[in-house]
Scaffold this motif. Sequence first.
Motif, PDB file in Angstrom:
ATOM      1  N   ASP A  59       1.186   4.317  -2.812  1.00 13.59           N
ATOM      2  CA  ASP A  59       0.847   5.454  -2.482  1.00 13.59           C
ATOM      3  C   ASP A  59       2.103   6.446  -2.622  1.00 13.59           C
ATOM      4  O   ASP A  59       1.962   7.435  -3.289  1.00 13.59           O
ATOM      5  N   GLN A  60       3.283   5.936  -2.493  1.00  9.65           N
ATOM      6  CA  GLN A  60       4.628   6.790  -2.706  1.00  9.65           C
ATOM      7  C   GLN A  60       4.977   6.608  -4.176  1.00  9.65           C
ATOM      8  O   GLN A  60       5.706   7.610  -4.434  1.00  9.65           O
TER       9      GLN A  60
ATOM     10  N   LYS B   7       0.796  -1.108  -0.036  1.00  9.02           N
ATOM     11  CA  LYS B   7      -0.034   0.004  -0.050  1.00  9.02           C
ATOM     12  C   LYS B   7       0.883   1.231   0.036  1.00  9.02           C
ATOM     13  O   LYS B   7       0.457   2.262  -0.568  1.00  9.02           O
ATOM     14  N   LYS B   8       1.986   1.201   0.881  1.00 13.78           N
ATOM     15  CA  LYS B   8       2.828   2.273   0.827  1.00 13.78           C
ATOM     16  C   LYS B   8       3.627   2.612  -0.500  1.00 13.78           C
ATOM     17  O   LYS B   8       3.655   3.661  -1.167  1.00 13.78           O
TER      18      LYS B   8
END
Length: 170
Positions: free
Chosen positions: A131-132, A127-128
Motif C-alpha cells: 500500500d505504501q 500489505k502495508k
Amino acid sequence: MNVIQATQRAARLAAIAVALVAFGPAAYSQQPSAASLASAKELVVATDATALFKPLIAGVIEQAKLVFLQQNPGLAKELNDIAAKLRSDLAPRFSELSDELAKLYATNFTEPEIKTILAFYKSAVGKKLLDQQPKVAEASMKFAQDWANKLSDEVINKMRDELKKRGHSL
C-alpha cells in the motif's frame, strides 16, 4: 494508471527483476513443480505484479491502429471498430503474462521460499508495504529529481568556473 503510478510499478518490478537475475541462468534449467507454480501464481496475484502490464494489449492495438491511420486517416471509424474487437478478443491473452511471471518466480525461488514471500505479503506489514510503496516511490523519485537538478546546477557552475580559469569566455 497515471505516469507516476506506472513508474512506481516499474520500479517495483525492476527490483523484482534484479532479484530474479541474481539467481543466475542455472535456475532456468529447472522445471518448477505444479505446487511451486501454483504458489507463484498466488504471489503474482497478492502483489498485483501484473499491474504494470495491464495497458500492454490496448497499447499494442493503438500503435497498430496509428500505423494504418497515418497511411489513411479515412479509416478511423473502421479502425476504431476493429480495435475494440481486438481488445475484447485478445484480453484472454493477458494470462500469458501472468503465467510467465509466475514461472519466473517458480524457477528462481523454491516453493518454501515462495510461500515465505507470500506469507509476508499477506501479513499486515506486507500489505502495508504494498500500500505504501507507491507513496514512498513517488516521494523518492521527487527527491531524486530535485537532488539531480541541484547537482546539475552545481556541476554547470563548476564547469563554467573551470572553463573561465582556462581562458574561455561564456
